[in-house]
Design an enzyme around this catalytic site. Structure first.
Site, PDB file in Angstrom:
ATOM      1  N   TYR A 214       0.816  -1.220   0.000  1.00  0.00           N
ATOM      2  CA  TYR A 214       0.000   0.000   0.000  1.00  0.00           C
ATOM      3  C   TYR A 214       0.845   1.264   0.000  1.00  0.00           C
ATOM      4  O   TYR A 214       0.317   2.367  -0.162  1.00  0.00           O
ATOM      5  CB  TYR A 214      -0.965   0.000   1.198  1.00  0.00           C
ATOM      6  CG  TYR A 214      -2.039  -1.034   1.031  1.00  0.00           C
ATOM      7  CD1 TYR A 214      -1.719  -2.377   1.150  1.00  0.00           C
ATOM      8  CD2 TYR A 214      -3.346  -0.704   0.724  1.00  0.00           C
ATOM      9  CE1 TYR A 214      -2.667  -3.361   0.967  1.00  0.00           C
ATOM     10  CE2 TYR A 214      -4.305  -1.686   0.547  1.00  0.00           C
ATOM     11  CZ  TYR A 214      -3.962  -3.010   0.663  1.00  0.00           C
ATOM     12  OH  TYR A 214      -4.902  -3.977   0.473  1.00  0.00           O
TER      13      TYR A 214
ATOM     14  N   LYS B 107       2.233 -14.743   5.504  1.00  0.00           N
ATOM     15  CA  LYS B 107       2.555 -15.752   4.488  1.00  0.00           C
ATOM     16  C   LYS B 107       4.080 -15.901   4.505  1.00  0.00           C
ATOM     17  O   LYS B 107       4.775 -15.747   3.482  1.00  0.00           O
ATOM     18  CB  LYS B 107       2.025 -15.268   3.120  1.00  0.00           C
ATOM     19  CG  LYS B 107       2.088 -16.302   2.029  1.00  0.00           C
ATOM     20  CD  LYS B 107       1.041 -17.380   2.157  1.00  0.00           C
ATOM     21  CE  LYS B 107       1.249 -18.441   1.079  1.00  0.00           C
ATOM     22  NZ  LYS B 107       0.435 -19.641   1.297  1.00  0.00           N
TER      23      LYS B 107
ATOM     24  N   ASP C 192      -3.305 -18.158   4.213  1.00  0.00           N
ATOM     25  CA  ASP C 192      -4.360 -18.939   3.550  1.00  0.00           C
ATOM     26  C   ASP C 192      -5.103 -19.801   4.559  1.00  0.00           C
ATOM     27  O   ASP C 192      -6.320 -19.945   4.512  1.00  0.00           O
ATOM     28  CB  ASP C 192      -3.818 -19.773   2.376  1.00  0.00           C
ATOM     29  CG  ASP C 192      -2.467 -20.408   2.651  1.00  0.00           C
ATOM     30  OD1 ASP C 192      -1.940 -20.248   3.771  1.00  0.00           O
ATOM     31  OD2 ASP C 192      -1.927 -21.071   1.743  1.00  0.00           O
TER      32      ASP C 192
ATOM     33  N   ASP D 178      -6.614  -6.432   4.678  1.00  0.00           N
ATOM     34  CA  ASP D 178      -7.635  -5.934   3.755  1.00  0.00           C
ATOM     35  C   ASP D 178      -8.530  -7.098   3.316  1.00  0.00           C
ATOM     36  O   ASP D 178      -9.764  -7.042   3.406  1.00  0.00           O
ATOM     37  CB  ASP D 178      -6.933  -5.280   2.550  1.00  0.00           C
ATOM     38  CG  ASP D 178      -7.882  -4.451   1.701  1.00  0.00           C
ATOM     39  OD1 ASP D 178      -9.093  -4.494   1.936  1.00  0.00           O
ATOM     40  OD2 ASP D 178      -7.397  -3.764   0.775  1.00  0.00           O
TER      41      ASP D 178
HETATM   42  O1  LIG Z   1      -8.730   2.619  -0.876  1.00  0.00           O
HETATM   43  C1  LIG Z   1      -9.310   1.784  -1.549  1.00  0.00           C
HETATM   44  O2  LIG Z   1      -9.820   2.053  -2.627  1.00  0.00           O
HETATM   45  C2  LIG Z   1      -9.476   0.383  -1.064  1.00  0.00           C
HETATM   46  C3  LIG Z   1      -9.060   0.218   0.359  1.00  0.00           C
HETATM   47  C4  LIG Z   1      -9.609  -1.004   0.973  1.00  0.00           C
HETATM   48  O3  LIG Z   1     -10.103  -1.900   0.334  1.00  0.00           O
HETATM   49  C5  LIG Z   1      -9.606  -1.098   2.408  1.00  0.00           C
HETATM   50  O4  LIG Z   1      -8.966  -0.314   3.075  1.00  0.00           O
HETATM   51  O5  LIG Z   1     -10.255  -2.014   2.931  1.00  0.00           O
HETATM   52 MG   LIG Z   2     -10.803  -3.520   1.569  1.00  0.00          MG
END
Ligand SMILES: O=C(O)CCC(=O)C(=O)O
Ligand SMILES: [Mg+2]
Ligand SMILES: NC(=O)C1=CN([C@@H]2O[C@H](COP(=O)(O)OP(=O)(O)OC[C@H]3O[C@@H](n4cnc5c(N)ncnc54)[C@H](OP(=O)(O)O)[C@@H]3O)[C@@H](O)[C@H]2O)C=CC1
Length: 475
Positions: free
Chosen positions: A160, A237, A338, A362
């Protein structure tokens, strides 16, 4: 100070001390409406939060909302490409706590995520996403009530960070050549591996700092939970990504067994201790054989390492954690990513806090939300040391935008998290009660309506669900 917005004329600022908010009775709280379904969800959320605060405190406490802009709405006001104006950042910095609806991120190009940018700009390093069942909520699972986990997701790094190079660009080409010709050959374990020349490249940085401050928050949260939920699982992982995801696990254990030594036990330590408890005459090697699967097939060097580990654990914590005392400590274990996806479905009640890196968290928070009723019931908080922004797990759900039908539950529950974070527990409790009442009375939006047995027809609109929650405050 602001170019296009004006703070409310009444209200005071929230400040922070030692990472904790100091909240006046009349805080000013900035909010971002959000793109897509934000247009439906935000008004519903504001109405429910205001009604709860009024009902709980009879006018002694009141939130002074400060509308700030991001996403499409910001571009409308500030001009093309002004997705995250300085005004918005200044306001959030100034007032410390904010709440937001979802914001759109284009796929495969265009701007990078505004949601992620906010987390990085304000160093909101812990993304906290509780996934717990509300009685009566329909779910595709047989026993959704068995899942009660909080995803603690590292929120500032991993992929990210957004350091990537597009395939075919000069820099991607340069980097691939440098890796193929210099760095990979210089690293013996990489052998003759080569990266295909038509690859895009992304960087996955996982730092000790980022990992440990997240795990620290997760363990501190575990300490606040009832005894039977005092467990932190490090999700990774690490079998495949040894120096990023594997390191996250190792740093997590290192923190637990140093900074939190007196209150934590690792799963492996608990095996060593309980082996000795069951058989006080057990030799170190016999204990090692029971702890390490395939011990007998290991090299002498590796066997010596495991024996040293067993001896080390007994020397270090037998006195403090042995004779069953470890059962009262926070259990810290780890699971491969997983595997945890199936574990939360097959053995949900064995888990409590899931400490994850950014990407795994996420994925996992959407999956866990699905078990307890779907994304309409998935709240979240982004917490740092001097700022917090509350937002749902879900996105903008564009196909439902503007139709007054989406479930506002997740942002409303994010508001509940915000009220709890502010110490306004009475108002938070009213909302939780209202949601429970509305759901058990089958007054729900389309997403829950279609899962109910028999299905509810017609479902409530988004705005009607908000009113139903308010109506059930005092059930
Ligand atoms: O910022 C986004 O577009 C996706 C972020 C995301 O899926 C989240 O933080 O759960
Ligand atoms: Mg998300
Ligand atoms: N923090 C943020 O602001 C986030 C932003 N995003 C962004 O949102 C955009 C859309 O992403 P997308 O992949 O469609 O994911 P979304 O989470 O927006 O929606 C996917 C599906 O989840 C269900 N859903 C989402 N929200 C709700 C809700 N409030 N109530 C009930 N069901 C809900 C709907 O399913 P169904 O139609 O089957 O009922 C919806 O179609 C993207 O630009 C993405 O980057 C994504 C995640 C987080």
């Amino acid at each position: 100070m602001y170019e296009k917005i004006t703070p409310p004329t009444t209200g005071s600022k929230i400040t922070f001390s030692d990472g904790k908010p100091i909240v006046p009775d009349d805080p000013i709280i900035p909010f971002i409406r959000g793109d897509g379904t934000g247009v439906d969800i935000w008004p519903a959320t504001e109405k429910v939060i205001d009604a709860a605060v009024e009902s709980a405190y009879g006018g002694k406490r009141k939130i002074n909302w400060f509308k700030v802009y991001a996403g499409d709405e910001a571009c409308d006001l500030y001009g093309t490409y002004q997705y995250l104006p300085d005004d918005t950042l200044t306001a959030i910095k100034e007032y410390g706590i904010a709440i937001k609806g979802p914001l759109t991120t284009p796929i495969g190009g265009g701007i990078r995520s505004l949601n992620v940018a906010l987390r990085q700009i304000f160093d909101l390093y812990a993304c906290v996403r509780p996934c717990r069942y509300y009685q009566g909520t329909p779910s595709p699972h047989k026993n959704p009530d068995k899942l009660d986990v909080i995803v603690y997701r590292e929120n500032t790094e991993d992929i990210y960070l957004g350091i990537e190079w597009r395939e075919g660009t000069e820099l991607a080409d340069k980097l691939i050549h440098y890796l193929n010709e210099t760095l990979i050959p210089a690293t013996k374990e990489h052998g003759k591996k080569q990266i295909r020349l038509d690859s895009g490249i992304g960087i996955k940085p996982i730092s000790k700092t980022g990992s440990q401050r997240l795990v620290r928050r997760a363990i501190e949260q575990a300490l606040r939970l009832p005894k039977n939920k005092q467990k932190v699982t490090l999700v990774h992982k690490g079998n495949i990504m040894k120096y990023t995801e594997g390191a996250f696990r190792d740093w997590g254990y290192e923190l637990a067994t140093s900074e939190f030594r007196d209150v934590c036990v690792t799963e492996r330590e608990s095996w060593i201790l309980s082996n000795k408890e069951k058989n006080p005459d057990l030799t170190i090697e016999e204990n090692a054989q029971q702890v390490e699967p395939g011990y007998n097939a290991l090299t002498a060097e590796k066997k010596a390492e495991i024996c040293a580990e067993v001896q080390g654990v007994l020397d270090a914590i037998w006195e403090t954690h042995g004779q069953g005392k470890w059962k009262d400590k926070i259990m810290v274990d780890d699971r491969i990513a997983d595997s945890i996806f199936q574990q939360i479905q097959t053995r949900p009640d064995e888990y409590s806090i899931l400490a994850t890196m950014n990407l795994n968290g996420d994925y996992l928070s959407d999956a866990a939300a699905a078990i307890v009723g779907g994304l309409g019931m998935g709240p979240g908080a982004n917490i740092g040391d001097t700022c917090a922004i509350f937002e749902a797990t879900h996105g903008t759900a564009p196909k439902h935008a503007g139709l007054d039908r989406i479930n506002p539950g997740s942002v409303i529950l994010s508001g509940v998290m915000m009220l709890e974070y502010m110490g306004w527990q009475e108002a938070a409790d009213l909302i939780k009660k209202g949601i429970g009442g509305a759901i058990s009375n089958r007054e729900v939006t389309y997403d829950l309506a279609r899962l109910m047995d028999p299905p509810v027809h017609p479902p409530l609109k988004c705005s009607e669900f908000a009113q139903a929650i308010i109506n059930h405050f005092k059930d």
